[in-house]
Design a protein around this motif. Structure first.
Motif, PDB file in Angstrom:
ATOM      1  N   ARG A 121       1.009  -1.308   0.381  1.00 17.39           N
ATOM      2  CA  ARG A 121      -0.131  -0.196   0.095  1.00 17.39           C
ATOM      3  C   ARG A 121       1.162   1.321   0.296  1.00 17.39           C
ATOM      4  N   GLY A 122       1.609   1.105   0.716  1.00 15.20           N
ATOM      5  CA  GLY A 122       2.658   2.404   0.353  1.00 15.20           C
ATOM      6  C   GLY A 122       3.443   2.579  -0.509  1.00 15.20           C
ATOM      7  N   PHE A 123       3.429   1.711  -1.416  1.00 15.29           N
ATOM      8  CA  PHE A 123       3.964   1.455  -2.540  1.00 15.29           C
ATOM      9  C   PHE A 123       3.259   2.332  -3.666  1.00 15.29           C
ATOM     10  N   ASP A 124       1.959   1.827  -4.082  1.00 19.53           N
ATOM     11  CA  ASP A 124       0.392   2.422  -4.147  1.00 19.53           C
ATOM     12  C   ASP A 124       0.243   3.906  -3.880  1.00 19.53           C
ATOM     13  N   SER A 125       0.687   3.976  -2.490  1.00 18.02           N
ATOM     14  CA  SER A 125       0.253   5.502  -2.836  1.00 18.02           C
ATOM     15  C   SER A 125       0.561   6.624  -3.003  1.00 18.02           C
TER      16      SER A 125
END
Length: 434
Positions: A121-125
Motif C-alpha cells: 500500500r505504501g508503494f501504491d500511495s
C-alpha cells in the motif's frame, strides 16, 4: 562546520533547529556539498559518525526543492538489516518533519502477510523514498508491486556489511531496475577490494570521502582472557558472580553459538535475551525492546547488533569470540562508552584465535591487558608472545580524520533564503549522530 553554512533547504534547517543539531560531523561536512552538487559519492567511515544524516539531509533537501515526479519512487536506500532500515526510517521522519509531499516506506523481511500488504500500500500511495533490505525489495519487484524506473537517488548504506552477508547479486539485480541516469551514493565502514569493485560497477566518477577508522573511545577499559574454548563459559559465569550483570552485550561468532549461549545463561538464572537472524521480526523487535527498556540485563547477539544500532548505557561488551578483523572489534566494543560515558570491553581469546587477536592489538597500537583466569576455570594455555597475568598497556595514538571532495564548478548555489541564518548561532554544538 555549521549546518547553516551548507546549502540545505529551509525546512530541513528548521527540523535541525528543533533537534538541536548545529555542528556537522566530519563525514557530513565533506559529503553533503558534493551530494548537493549531484555527484556520485563513496564515503568510508565507521558507524556513529553521522553517515545517515550525511546522505538523508541533502537528498531530502533536493526532493523538497522540487523537479522530481510526484507519486513515484524517487529514492531507494538499501540497508543490510531490518534494524538499520528501521533506524534510517526513524531518522528520516525527524529530518523531514516540515517537508510536504515526501513520504517513505520501510521494506524488510521476516514479517507476516499484514506487514507485506502495508508495504505494498505504501508503494501504491506514491512513497517518494524506499528504505529496504535487498531480499524483501526483490520480492516486491518480482511480483510487480513497485516501479523503480523513475529513481533519481540510489544509496547503499553499510555496503561492506551487505556484501559480507552475500547480497552482491541482489544489489546488482536491483541496480538493473534503475535508470542509468541517477545519482548513486555508497557508504561503507571499510574499503576492501570487493567494495572497490562494486563502486567501479555502479558509480560514475565518484567523489571519495574517507575518514580514518577511529580507535575505540578512551572511556572503554579493554581487557582479555587468554583461554581454551571450553573455559569461556566458566569465565563469563565468574564475571557475573563477581558483579551482577547490567546492560551487557555478549557477541558470539555464529547464530548457533548465540542460541546455545542464551539457553545456557537462562538455565543459570540470568536475565538474558538473544538477537540473531533466525528470529522473526516481531521476536527481534521484542528482544531489542526488552534490552533497551532494562527488562533483560544481557543481550547475546551476532554482529547484527555491532553496526548502526543505537543502544545507550551499555556498561560491558564481552567478545565471546574474537571478531574477524580489527574494524569489527572497534564496532563491537563501540556499543559501550558512547557520548563520553565510560564502559568496559572483555575479549575471550582462545589459543587458536590468539594470532587474530594480536592483529587487533597491532591495529590499536597497544597491548590489551591480559587478565588471570578465575580459579575455577583451570589453567590457561601458553601462547607464543602471550603469556598470562596482567600486562602493562601504553596509550595508543589516535588516527586523524580527514576527507576530500571535488567541487563541481558548474554547480549553482541557491540564495541564502533562511530568515534566521544571520542571527547569532546557538552555543549548543551537539553533533548529529544518526
Amino acid at each position: 562546520m555549521d549546518f547553516y553554512d551548507l546549502d540545505l533547504n529551509d525546512q530541513i534547517l528548521d527540523a535541525l533547529d528543533d533537534m538541536h543539531f548545529t555542528e556537522t560531523t566530519p563525514i557530513q561536512e565533506h559529503a553533503i556539498p558534493p551530494i548537493l552538487e549531484g555527484r556520485d559519492l563513496i564515503g568510508v567511515a565507521q558507524t556513529g559518525t553521522g553517515k545517515t544524516a550525511a546522505y538523508l539531509l541533502p537528498i531530502l533537501s533536493m526532493l523538497s526543492d522540487g523537479g522530481y515526479p510526484d507519486d513515484r519512487v524517487n529514492c531507494v536506500i538499501m540497508s543490510p538489516t531490518r534494524e538499520l532500515a528501521q533506524q534510517i526510517d526513524q531518522a528520516m521522519q525527524g529530518f523531514a518533519y516540515y517537508l510536504r509531499g515526501i513520504s517513505s516506506v520501510a521494506v524488510y523481511g521476516g514479517n507476516d502477510g499484514i506487514r507485506y500488504e502495508q508495504e505494498k500500500r505504501g508503494f501504491d500511495s506514491g512513497a517518494s523514498i524506499i528504505i529496504a533490505t535487498p531480499g524483501r525489495l526483490i520480492s516486491h519487484i518480482s511480483l510487480g508491486n513497485v516501479d523503480l524506473s523513475h529513481v533519481s537517488f540510489f544509496i547503499l548504506d553499510e555496503a561492506d556489511r551487505m556484501l559480507d552477508m552475500g547480497f552482491h547479486d541482489d544489489i546488482m539485480q536491483i541496480e538493473r531496475q534503475l535508470p542509468r541516469e541517477r545519482q548513486t551514493i555508497m557508504f561503507s565502514a571499510t574499503m576492501p577490494d570487493k567494495i572497490a569493485e562494486l563502486a567501479r560497477q555502479i558509480l560514475r566518477d565518484p567523489v571519495e570521502v574517507k575518514l580514518a577508522v577511529s580507535k575505540p573511545a578512551d572511556g572503554i577499559h579493554q581487557s582479555a582472557f587468554v583461554c581454551y574454548e571450553a573455559q569461556k563459559l566458566k569465565i563469563v559465569k565468574s564475571l557475573f558472580r563477581q558483579k551482577k550483570p547490567q546492560r551487557v552485550i555478549i557477541f558470539a561468532g555464529s547464530k548457533v553459538k548465540v542460541k546455545d549461549l542464551n539457553i545456557t545463561l537462562l538455565r543459570s538464572g540470568l536475565s538474558v535475551g538473544a538477537m540473531h537472524s533466525d528470529l522473526s521480526q516481531a521476536e527481534r523487535d521484542e528482544a531489542m525492546f526488552r534490552f533497551k527498556s532494562g527488562q533483560v540485563a544481557i543481550l547475546v547477539a551476532t554482529d547484527i547488533v555491532a553496526r548502526g544500532i543505537d543502544i545507550d548505557d551499555v556498561q560491558l561488551v564481552i567478545n565471546f569470540d574474537v571478531p574477524r578483523d580489527a574494524e569489527d572489534y572497534v564496532h563491537r566494543i563501540g556499543r559501550t562508552a558512547r557520548a563520553g560515558a565510560e564502559g568496559a570491553a572483555i575479549t575471550l581469546v582462545s589459543d587458536k584465535d590468539y594470532p587474530d587477536f594480536r592483529k587487533i592489538e597491532r591495529f590499536l597500537g597497544k597491548e590489551i591487558e591480559k587478565r588471570e583466569l578465575p580459579p575455577d576455570a583451570g589453567a590457561a594455555p601458553t601462547v607464543k608472545g602471550g603469556g598470562q597475568g596482567r600486562s602493562r598497556t601504553k596509550r595508543h595514538d589516535r588516527h586523524g580524520r580527514g576527507g576530500d571532495h571535488s567541487a563541481n564548478p558548474k554547480a549553482g548555489k541557491r540564495p541564502n533564503r533562511h530568515p534566521r541564518r544571520d542571527k547569532q548561532r546557538r552555543n549548543d554544538t551537539t553533533a548529529n549522530k544518526h
